[in-house]
Motif scaffolding. Sequence first.
Motif, short mmCIF file in Angstrom:
data_model
loop_
_atom_site.label_atom_id
_atom_site.label_comp_id
_atom_site.label_asym_id
_atom_site.label_seq_id
_atom_site.Cartn_x
_atom_site.Cartn_y
_atom_site.Cartn_z
N ILE A 190 0.82 -1.21 0.00
CA ILE A 190 0.00 0.00 0.00
C ILE A 190 0.85 1.26 0.00
O ILE A 190 0.31 2.36 -0.13
CB ILE A 190 -0.96 0.04 1.20
CG1 ILE A 190 -0.19 0.06 2.52
CG2 ILE A 190 -1.93 -1.12 1.15
CD1 ILE A 190 -1.07 0.32 3.73
N LYS A 191 2.17 1.13 0.13
CA LYS A 191 3.04 2.31 0.17
C LYS A 191 3.93 2.33 -1.07
O LYS A 191 4.66 1.36 -1.34
CB LYS A 191 3.87 2.33 1.45
CG LYS A 191 3.05 2.47 2.72
CD LYS A 191 3.93 2.64 3.94
CE LYS A 191 4.66 3.97 3.93
NZ LYS A 191 5.44 4.19 5.16
N GLU A 192 3.90 3.43 -1.78
CA GLU A 192 4.65 3.53 -3.03
C GLU A 192 6.15 3.50 -2.81
O GLU A 192 6.90 2.96 -3.63
CB GLU A 192 4.24 4.79 -3.78
CG GLU A 192 4.75 4.85 -5.22
CD GLU A 192 4.22 3.71 -6.07
OE1 GLU A 192 5.04 3.11 -6.80
OE2 GLU A 192 3.01 3.40 -5.99
N ASP A 193 6.64 4.08 -1.69
CA ASP A 193 8.08 4.07 -1.46
C ASP A 193 8.59 2.66 -1.21
O ASP A 193 9.72 2.31 -1.59
CB ASP A 193 8.45 5.00 -0.30
CG ASP A 193 7.81 4.61 1.02
OD1 ASP A 193 6.75 3.95 0.99
OD2 ASP A 193 8.37 4.95 2.08
N ILE A 194 7.77 1.81 -0.58
CA ILE A 194 8.16 0.42 -0.38
C ILE A 194 8.17 -0.33 -1.72
O ILE A 194 9.08 -1.12 -1.99
CB ILE A 194 7.22 -0.26 0.63
CG1 ILE A 194 7.41 0.36 2.02
CG2 ILE A 194 7.47 -1.77 0.69
CD1 ILE A 194 6.48 -0.18 3.08
N LEU A 195 7.19 -0.05 -2.56
CA LEU A 195 7.19 -0.66 -3.89
C LEU A 195 8.40 -0.22 -4.70
O LEU A 195 8.97 -1.01 -5.45
CB LEU A 195 5.91 -0.29 -4.64
CG LEU A 195 4.63 -1.01 -4.20
CD1 LEU A 195 3.43 -0.43 -4.92
CD2 LEU A 195 4.72 -2.51 -4.47
N ASP A 196 8.80 1.03 -4.55
CA ASP A 196 10.00 1.51 -5.24
C ASP A 196 11.23 0.74 -4.78
O ASP A 196 12.10 0.38 -5.58
CB ASP A 196 10.20 3.00 -4.99
CG ASP A 196 9.20 3.86 -5.76
OD1 ASP A 196 8.63 3.35 -6.74
OD2 ASP A 196 9.01 5.03 -5.38
N LEU A 197 11.32 0.48 -3.46
CA LEU A 197 12.44 -0.31 -2.92
C LEU A 197 12.41 -1.71 -3.53
O LEU A 197 13.45 -2.21 -4.01
CB LEU A 197 12.32 -0.39 -1.40
CG LEU A 197 13.27 -1.37 -0.70
CD1 LEU A 197 14.71 -0.89 -0.84
CD2 LEU A 197 12.89 -1.56 0.76
#
Length: 524
Positions: A190-197
Amino acid sequence: GRDESGVEEGDDDEVEDNETWRISGVDTRVQDILMLLRGVVANQPNRSLRIRRQRVQDDPDELEDDEADGGEMPIEDNEEQGYPGNEGMIAYLKRRGAIETASVEQAFRVCPRSVFLPEHHRTSAYSFYPIRLPEYEFNVSAPEVYASALENLDIQPGNRFLDVGCGCGHLTALGAVLVGKNGFVVGMDIKEDILDLSRRNIDAMSQMSQTFTESAATIKLINCNVFLFEVEECLSQPDLETQAETVVDLRFDRIHCGATCPRERLTELVDLLRPGGILVTPSADVMLAITKHSDESTSTREVAHVRYGELVIPLDKEIFRTRYRRQQAKRSTLRRLTSLHDASLSASLYLNSRESDISFFCSSEGTRELVVGHKSVLEGCSGYIRDAIKCDPTLSSIEIPSEFSKSVFLELLRYLYTTNANIHQGNCVEALAIGKFFDVEPAYYRLCERVLQSNLTVQNAVETLSISARYGCQELKSCVSVFILDRWGEIRRTMSSTQLTPNLMVDLIDNVMERNKALLSFLD
């Protein structure tokens, strides 16, 4: 959902603070205890105790050799921090019984944990504990938890795999290796920064390892809460292409959830499984493995006691609103259909007199024009031509009804040979009519329907509804009905009293009833 992963409750064994140990000369059980203590010590930098492994050979090149994976993947052994390296971690997990199968062992070998951690955390990549990433506010689970989850998932080549709360992407990548090139993998958070990682780590894995690139499935990462998720969202438009009469189960064979799911919400995760599928998820303080059987019933077993962060549960009204809007959006969207016909061999024969064995005559303004065709191609694409040839195998010509222009017939013929046609607003209604006459596949009608939908306006909506009803275009009729109901006040002012026939009124009322049914089903 949140992906704060947990750790299995560790052993209560204790070990004395001894001097340097020679690992190769002690019992396997003691080796495991020492490896666990290494992780504890490394996470407490203020303590002076350092448990080190004495090297059997005093070779300065040994560490460099250990860090290579077949000369392909650089693996950080972290031995100066007291960790065993990727191979040592795998050996430990096998001794503990966390890794049981060769496929899971190979997946861990192909996807080293260090690749999936931010650089400043890689020194502790091969500890046996979860690693906190404070900048992302989640934990990377202990290797033993990942191994246990994968073994209980029993992922098979070709499976469709969903990783809820994909975090750093490590377990997602391990799953991609296990399903192989013919599988399908979705990582969700649900968090875009985690998906980016996760995206950066998976890209790095692909660039660093040819083995991973050649053996792992393509991974699709999506930003979504699992309770607001539908399987169509993880597919691109070409993936959704299907024949109208084909029913495709887009659900998943295996699902891993990286956060605690409340017991009362487990059914919503199970609903995403195909029959025969397996869900592994923590719930309360227990890791569960839930199997869905062919009759849609389930069986559940407890795998281990664990501690995880909790899934983020949307408010009921948010779930209701999202699902209702999604259903209405579906009713106003035409599915993509692909042709059943392979045009690779027939495309070159379009309007080609070579091997032509049937002629079509188009009448226009007192003249008859000839168009050549090929029975071998056309009888497989047109029910009308197939029945005509069946009645008369020697059939050599067909007269095209005068209400159809030569130009529209040529576009129909082009489609039957190439699966492409120039359908536009000026000819789409006639194209629908000739398609119905020649009884061609649904994908052809969909070309016409898309033109009508893309040109839908307040002024022509009722007429388009009439066209869709006349030619039996059920999906288009549903789309147009939604369009009209959403703009009813404006459309009512612009249409004449004769436009909306009783039959069309019934269609609109049916659509209103479907909306009410949807509302009631969500309220239930």
